[in-house]
Motif scaffolding. Structure first.
Motif, short mmCIF file in Angstrom:
data_model
loop_
_atom_site.label_atom_id
_atom_site.label_comp_id
_atom_site.label_asym_id
_atom_site.label_seq_id
_atom_site.Cartn_x
_atom_site.Cartn_y
_atom_site.Cartn_z
N GLN A 1 -5.45 6.76 -1.33
CA GLN A 1 -5.01 5.56 -0.63
C GLN A 1 -5.02 4.41 -1.63
OE1 GLN A 1 -3.94 5.08 2.65
NE2 GLN A 1 -3.45 3.01 1.92
N SER B 1 -0.46 12.11 -1.38
CA SER B 1 -1.06 13.36 -0.94
C SER B 1 -0.83 14.43 -2.00
CB SER B 1 -0.44 13.83 0.38
OG SER B 1 -0.63 12.90 1.41
N TYR C 1 -6.15 13.13 -1.05
CA TYR C 1 -5.37 11.91 -0.84
C TYR C 1 -5.80 10.83 -1.81
CZ TYR C 1 -4.69 14.28 3.64
OH TYR C 1 -4.41 15.21 4.63
N ARG D 1 0.04 5.79 0.25
CA ARG D 1 -0.92 6.88 0.28
C ARG D 1 -0.27 8.12 -0.34
NH1 ARG D 1 -4.18 10.15 5.04
NH2 ARG D 1 -2.12 11.08 5.40
N SER E 1 0.83 -1.21 0.00
CA SER E 1 0.00 0.00 0.00
C SER E 1 0.86 1.25 0.00
CB SER E 1 -0.90 0.03 1.24
OG SER E 1 -1.79 -1.06 1.28
N THR F 1 -8.77 4.52 -2.85
CA THR F 1 -9.77 5.39 -2.24
C THR F 1 -9.29 6.84 -2.30
OG1 THR F 1 -10.47 3.66 -0.70
CG2 THR F 1 -11.14 5.91 -0.20
N ASN G 1 -4.27 0.47 -2.16
CA ASN G 1 -4.06 -0.83 -1.52
C ASN G 1 -3.96 -1.93 -2.58
OD1 ASN G 1 -4.31 0.43 1.03
ND2 ASN G 1 -6.53 0.09 1.04
#
Length: 120
Positions: free
Chosen positions: A82, A21, A80, A19, A17, A69, A84
């Protein structure tokens, strides 16, 4: 003018994963719909995800549904992504984009991109 700066990219193994920004500055962030796009080597830039100005509407490319997401924090002027269950085919430069009504490939404002590399 809206300035966008992406961060959070890197190298990750398949199944992992990350994330991303995107920090915005300039005009009022909450006025803009935001989106993420990506471009792999030798391929055209493609849509990944988008979110409305207040976050009540989101949209995803079929290839990332259920794995990625998108979200936003208007108090922090940040959107953001996300990610995965990453796959090698997710490897690309990821770009943040902003537009008043609808974020498309013709969006008014773009960040410089952040590299995501997924190893198999």
């Amino acid at each position: 003018q809206v300035q966008l700066v992406e961060s959070g990219g890197g190298l990750v193994q398949a199944g992992g994963s990350l994330r991303l920004s995107c920090a915005a500055s300039g005009r009022t962030f909450s006025n803009y719909a935001m989106g993420w796009f990506r471009q792999a080597p030798g391929k055209e830039r493609e849509f990944v995800a988008a979110i409305s100005w207040n976050g009540d509407r989101v949209d995803y490319a079929d290839s990332v549904k259920g794995r990625f997401t998108i979200s936003r924090d208007n108090a922090k002027n940040t959107v953001y992504l996300q990610m995965n269950t990453l796959k090698p085919e997710d490897t690309a430069v990821y770009y943040c984009a902003a537009d008043i009504l609808l974020v498309t490939i013709d969006a008014d404002y773009w960040g410089q991109g952040t590299q995501v590399t997924v190893s198999s």
